[in-house]
Design a protein around this motif. Structure first.
Motif, mmCIF file in Angstrom:
data_model
loop_
_atom_site.group_PDB
_atom_site.id
_atom_site.type_symbol
_atom_site.label_atom_id
_atom_site.label_comp_id
_atom_site.label_asym_id
_atom_site.label_seq_id
_atom_site.Cartn_x
_atom_site.Cartn_y
_atom_site.Cartn_z
ATOM 1 N N LEU A 85 -8.815 -5.992 -2.169
ATOM 2 C CA LEU A 85 -8.045 -5.028 -1.377
ATOM 3 C C LEU A 85 -6.602 -4.945 -1.873
ATOM 4 C CD1 LEU A 85 -9.528 -5.808 2.129
ATOM 5 C CD2 LEU A 85 -9.762 -3.654 0.892
ATOM 6 N N LYS A 86 -6.021 -6.095 -2.233
ATOM 7 C CA LYS A 86 -4.650 -6.091 -2.757
ATOM 8 C C LYS A 86 -4.596 -5.336 -4.076
ATOM 9 C CE LYS A 86 -2.627 -10.093 -0.495
ATOM 10 N NZ LYS A 86 -2.274 -11.502 -0.614
ATOM 11 N N ARG A 87 -5.665 -5.457 -4.861
ATOM 12 C CA ARG A 87 -5.770 -4.712 -6.113
ATOM 13 C C ARG A 87 -5.717 -3.209 -5.865
ATOM 14 N NH1 ARG A 87 -10.598 -7.335 -9.323
ATOM 15 N NH2 ARG A 87 -9.356 -9.085 -9.958
ATOM 16 N N ARG A 88 -6.205 -2.812 -4.697
ATOM 17 C CA ARG A 88 -6.209 -1.395 -4.318
ATOM 18 C C ARG A 88 -4.969 -1.022 -3.507
ATOM 19 N NH1 ARG A 88 -11.188 -3.173 -4.976
ATOM 20 N NH2 ARG A 88 -12.833 -1.794 -5.723
ATOM 21 N N GLU A 89 -3.995 -1.943 -3.487
ATOM 22 C CA GLU A 89 -2.712 -1.730 -2.812
ATOM 23 C C GLU A 89 -2.853 -1.459 -1.312
ATOM 24 O OE1 GLU A 89 -0.710 1.268 -5.117
ATOM 25 O OE2 GLU A 89 -0.932 0.101 -6.958
ATOM 26 N N ILE A 90 -3.768 -2.174 -0.676
ATOM 27 C CA ILE A 90 -3.960 -2.053 0.771
ATOM 28 C C ILE A 90 -2.971 -2.987 1.459
ATOM 29 C CG2 ILE A 90 -5.614 -2.334 2.673
ATOM 30 C CD1 ILE A 90 -6.462 -0.118 0.708
ATOM 31 N N SER A 91 -2.385 -2.538 2.562
ATOM 32 C CA SER A 91 -1.366 -3.334 3.252
ATOM 33 C C SER A 91 -1.968 -4.591 3.888
ATOM 34 C CB SER A 91 -0.702 -2.499 4.347
ATOM 35 O OG SER A 91 -1.625 -2.278 5.406
ATOM 36 N N ALA A 92 -1.153 -5.619 3.992
ATOM 37 C CA ALA A 92 -1.579 -6.883 4.601
ATOM 38 C C ALA A 92 -2.024 -6.636 6.041
ATOM 39 C CB ALA A 92 -0.441 -7.898 4.556
ATOM 40 N N TYR A 93 -1.349 -5.711 6.710
ATOM 41 C CA TYR A 93 -1.694 -5.382 8.099
ATOM 42 C C TYR A 93 -3.138 -4.870 8.193
ATOM 43 C CZ TYR A 93 -1.883 -2.820 12.501
ATOM 44 O OH TYR A 93 -2.269 -2.352 13.733
ATOM 45 N N ASN A 94 -3.499 -3.945 7.328
ATOM 46 C CA ASN A 94 -4.862 -3.394 7.345
ATOM 47 C C ASN A 94 -5.908 -4.433 6.948
ATOM 48 O OD1 ASN A 94 -4.549 -0.790 8.354
ATOM 49 N ND2 ASN A 94 -4.004 0.042 6.363
#
Length: 156
Positions: A85-94
């Motif tokens: 998910l971080k690789r896809r630049e998804i926020s920590a909140y989500n």
């Protein structure tokens, strides 16, 4: 020599609506697709705003779908899910929100089933090598190290 296809704003917008309707997408995937379609930055921004306003693009929904799908189907642990998910630049909140969708009981149940299934498949007489194979497999799948090593010691 073939020239790359060009799109009007409307054509690109319709195409991206279909792209997002087919499967949940994250912002990064949509931006990349628009870039590949050779859309100028202003057009990319306009299309993304349109997709957001009409709920074709929803990062929270994407994250929940991604987490539940990869967890239930591919049996990924939280570490692997978070990394992807971080690789896809998804926020920590989500990411945090999506992880709440999986109960601790369901998480441990899946982990135990996966570990027991894998240990039965490993054809290795050397116990040390067998332990390593099981640990490597579970760690690669993104399960937490303390869970992995406790389980390896319990099963082998």
């Amino acid at each position: 020599m073939h020239r790359p296809k060009t799109y009007t704003l409307d054509e690109a917008q319709k195409r991206m609506e279909r792209y997002c309707a087919y499967q949940e997408r994250c912002h990064q995937e949509v931006t990349k697709k628009l870039y590949e379609m050779r859309m100028i930055p202003e057009a990319r921004d306009k299309i993304i705003v349109h997709l957001l306003e009409h709920n074709f693009l929803n990062e929270e929904r994407f994250t929940k779908t991604f987490v539940l799908g990869k967890f239930r189907i591919k049996k990924w642990g939280r570490k692997r899910l978070e990394l992807e998910l971080k690789r896809r630049e998804i926020s920590a909140y989500n990411i945090k929100l999506a992880f709440k969708e999986i109960s601790d009981a369901e998480y441990l149940e899946a982990f135990n089933q996966l570990a027991e299934k894998k240990v039965a498949q490993i054809k290795e007489s050397n116990l040390q090598k067998k332990r390593k194979k099981l640990a490597d497999y579970l760690l690669y799948r993104g399960w937490e190290t303390h869970l992995v090593y406790d389980k390896v010691n319990e099963l082998i």
